[in-house]
Design a protein around this motif. Sequence first.
Motif: not given
Length: 343
Positions: A148-172
Motif C-alpha cells: 500500500g501507500r502512505a498518504p503523503i507526497e514524499d515518494s522516495d520509498y518502495s511500495w506496491l498498491d492497487i488503484n483503490n480510488a480508480r476501482a471504487f470510482e468505476r464500481a460507483t
Amino acid sequence: MNLKQLSEKLGLSPTTVSRALNGYPEVSEATRRRILAAAKEHNYSPSSQAKSLATGRAMTIGHVIPTSSTTEMVNPIFGDFIAGAGETYAAAGYDMILSNVHIEKELDAYRDLAARKAVDGVIVHAPRLEDPRIELLREVRLPFVFHGRAPIEDSDYSWLDINNARAFERATKLLIDLGHRDIALINGDEHMDFAIRRRRGFEAALSDAAVPARPDLMVSDEMTETFGYASACRMLTLPKPPTAFLVSSIIVAIGVRRAIAQHGLQMGRDISVVTHDDEISYLRNGASEPVFTATRSSVRDAGRRTAELLLAQIANPNAAPAQELWECDLTLGSSTGPCPTAQ
C-alpha cells in the motif's frame, strides 16, 4: 550431509563451498560447477544459518503486526498475503519472522529488529495517515517495502498498491449507470490509506454524476462480517434506505448479504451489492460464475511481488525506490441489477 562434510569430500574449505552455493563471484566457474554438481548428487542444500554466515545477512524477513482493542491485522486477507510472500522467501532461501505487538509498541519492535540485526528487511502493512514508520525505518537503515501507500507526497520509498480510488470510482459509476442514486459505502477503517482512497473514488463518481453524497449511508470500521451485517441492517431501516451497497471486502459483503436476506429482500433484484474481492484462497467469489460483482485483485499475488521487491532492494540497496500500482478488474456477478425504483 552438512557443509563441513561436503567440503571435506570436495577437498575445499567450507567458506569456498558456501560462497559458491550462494552465487558469490570470487569462486571460479569451474569450481562452482563442481560444487553444485556435488551438492545435487548428495542432496545438499545450505541451511539459512549457513547462508547467513556466507553472506553476512540474517536471511530473514520481518513482518510487524500491530494490534489494539479496535484493530486486528490477522485476518484472511493478511493470511493470503503472507502465504504469497512466504513462497517468494522460501524460493530465495529466506525465513520469516512475524512479530505481533500492541500498536503502541510497534515502532519499538522495528527498532529492536534493526538493533539485533534479526532481519534483512521488513514489509510494512496497512499504511495510515501521518505514518511515522517511513522516517523510522530510514533512520535505523532497515530496507522496507510498503504494501500500500502512505498518504503523503514524499515518494522516495518502495511500495506496491492497487488503484483503490480508480476501482471504487468505476464500481460507483456502474451502480449509477444501473439507475441507483441512494448508494451506501461500507468502507474499511478510514485511518488506513486504502480506505481513504476508496472513499475518494466513491465520492468522485457521485460528484461527476451530480448525485448527492449521503453521510447517513457512509460507515467505516474493521472489515468483519458482523460489521457488514450490522451496518446494512441499520441502513435498510432508514426512511430512505439504500438501493445499492459498495463494500470494501468480500468478508463484509457476506454480512451485507445476510442482512438483505433477513429483511426479506433479494440481492441482485431488490438490492445491488458491489464489493472488493482480494481473491482469498478459501473464500472464493463463487465457482464457475461470480456471486458478487466485484473489483478484483489477488492479495496473494501482491504478497509474492512485494516480497520480490524487498529482496531486490536488499540485494541492491543503492537502487532507486520500486513503486508499482496495479489496476483492478471489475467483474460482473449476480449481485447487481437495475435500481427497482428507477424502472
